[in-house]
Scaffold this motif. Structure first.
Motif, PDB file in Angstrom:
ATOM      1  N   ARG A 233      -5.258 -48.515 -37.926  1.00 34.19           N
ATOM      2  CA  ARG A 233      -4.754 -47.829 -36.728  1.00 34.19           C
ATOM      3  C   ARG A 233      -3.237 -47.995 -36.679  1.00 34.19           C
ATOM      4  N   TRP A 234      -2.588 -47.114 -35.934  1.00 32.70           N
ATOM      5  CA  TRP A 234      -1.132 -47.219 -35.833  1.00 32.70           C
ATOM      6  C   TRP A 234      -0.723 -48.543 -35.200  1.00 32.70           C
ATOM      7  N   LYS A 289       3.764 -40.722 -39.421  1.00 38.37           N
ATOM      8  CA  LYS A 289       3.903 -41.023 -37.999  1.00 38.37           C
ATOM      9  C   LYS A 289       4.593 -39.883 -37.263  1.00 38.37           C
ATOM     10  N   ASP A 298      -6.834 -43.694 -32.575  1.00 36.35           N
ATOM     11  CA  ASP A 298      -5.525 -44.169 -33.020  1.00 36.35           C
ATOM     12  C   ASP A 298      -5.503 -44.373 -34.531  1.00 36.35           C
ATOM     13  N   ILE A 300      -4.840 -43.901 -38.448  1.00 33.38           N
ATOM     14  CA  ILE A 300      -3.777 -43.366 -39.306  1.00 33.38           C
ATOM     15  C   ILE A 300      -4.319 -42.214 -40.132  1.00 33.38           C
TER      16      ILE A 300
END
Length: 405
Positions: A233-234, A289, A298, A300
């Protein structure tokens, strides 16, 4: 002096008695597995027939109890009771339950399910496992694990005195040579992926994205497992930190009936780790991003619907991308071996194990590092076995070989 008691599971003299025409009875004292001595009897049309019936009854004798598992219980029933126990205790993960259920369905139930526990001998179980291991050694090993736990339950419940699975032979898997990618081969993989991702007129199926190339770059930047990469996840990234880091704290798993989801812990305790990112990975992640679309997980790497990507689908895409490169053998696991081998070469095996999330560096050395074992430098000692300077040339050749006295 008192007569010593019978050993557990043994019986005394067999006595016969004629009860009527074509009806005889055989009796004996038997010391049960609970330590109590009881009278056991059996009948038959003749005296010898009654004795044989009693001997069979004594051989299969179990201690009287109210347990649901006895020597007469079938293996299928034992499997169901064992599954209920581990599900109730919640001691294994859902995906492990799936693997156990697959072993039961494909190996254990078809081959052994209708046997009674007393009939599931070491020889029968060993034969089944050896037959499966001829073509599917991994399936045989998985079935042995399940059988071992099932029969351990039967031992704990008093149905069996010993676990027959423990005495079966060792299942050997074919040893594979560790193979890692050379830099030029890795470039070939990247080129194949770029070509595969280009839109092709008339090509059916969903439109290709740039996800696969970025996933592959991150695999080689971290040495992580494919499930760990897809579960990122970010919030697990610290791109502004010095140095930039990424934390592996979950993985994508599949459970029947639930589908793919993010498990909130890694495969092992050592798998929970923070790795420092190389520059090429930082650049790729920053670009993602900027272009990222918000998704509920969330993630990536998310699907077009915002769900987690399937590791199986990513592997399938990778196979398609490599089809024309001659590098079909390159898998996500090859990336882990490449990373481990490079770190071992430039640093050491301990650092390689930490990067991969291994608890023991011996696993990394054995299965992930392309490097033969290096013997200690004993060349100075072995020099004593060489020819001495004064014994060279024609004179030494004329002497012939030296013989021990």
């Amino acid at each position: 002096m008192a007569r010593p008691p019978l050993p557990i599971g043994a019986w005394g003299n067999i006595r016969t008695e004629k009860l009527g025409p074509n009806r005889h009875c055989a009796r004996a004292r038997f010391r049960d597995y609970d330590g109590k001595t009881r009278d056991v009897e059996a009948t038959g049309p003749t005296g010898p027939a009654a004795v044989r019936a009693l001997q069979t009854k004594l051989r299969d004798r179990i201690a009287p109890n109210d347990d649901e598992i006895t020597r007469e219980t079938r293996v299928n029933t034992l499997a169901d009771l064992w599954l209920d126990e581990i599900l109730t205790e919640e001691r294994v993960t859902p995906q492990t339950i799936d693997r156990y259920t697959t072993s039961l369905r494909t190996v254990i139930r078809p081959a052994l399910g209708n046997l009674r526990l007393r009939e599931a001998s070491v020889g029968r179980i060993d034969k089944v496992l050896r037959e499966v291991a001829k073509d599917r050694p991994s399936a045989a090993k998985g079935a042995k694990v399940v059988l071992g736990q099932m029969f351990a339950l039967a031992v704990r419940r008093g149905a069996l005195a010993t676990n027959p699975v423990r005495e079966t032979g060792r299942i050997r898997k074919q040893r594979r040579t560790v193979v890692a990618l050379e830099p030029h081969q890795l470039e070939g993989v990247r080129a194949a992926i770029r070509k595969w991702q280009q839109p092709t007129p008339g090509k059916s199926g969903p439109r290709q994205t740039g996800d696969l190339a970025d996933i592959v770059d991150l695999l080689f930047a971290t040495g992580a497992r494919i499930g760990e990469i897809l579960g990122l996840r970010w919030e697990d990234l610290e791109l502004a930190a010095d140095p930039p880091t990424l934390t592996m704290c979950g993985t994508i798993v599949y459970v029947k009936g639930k589908g793919f989801f993010r498990q909130e812990w890694t495969k092992t305790d050592a798998g929970y780790r923070t790795v420092v990112l190389p520059r090429f990975a930082v650049g790729m992640l920053m670009a993602r991003k900027i272009a990222a679309v918000v998704n509920p997980n969330d993630a990536i790497f998310a699907s077009r619907r915002g769900t987690w990507l399937s590791p199986q689908n990513v592997r399938r895409q990778w196979r398609q991308a490599r089809a024309d490169t001659g590098l079909e053998w390159v898998t996500p696991h090859t990336a882990r071996k490449t990373v481990a081998s490079l770190i071992d070469k430039e640093a050491n095996a301990k650092d390689a194990a930490g990067q991969l999330g291994h608890e023991d560096e011996s696993i990394t050395k054995k299965h992930y590092i392309v490097k033969p074992a290096i013997a200690p430098d004993s060349s100075r000692i072995l020099e004593q076995l060489g020819a001495s300077p004064e014994a060279t040339g024609p004179e030494r050749r004329a002497q012939g070989p030296t013989r021990a006295p």
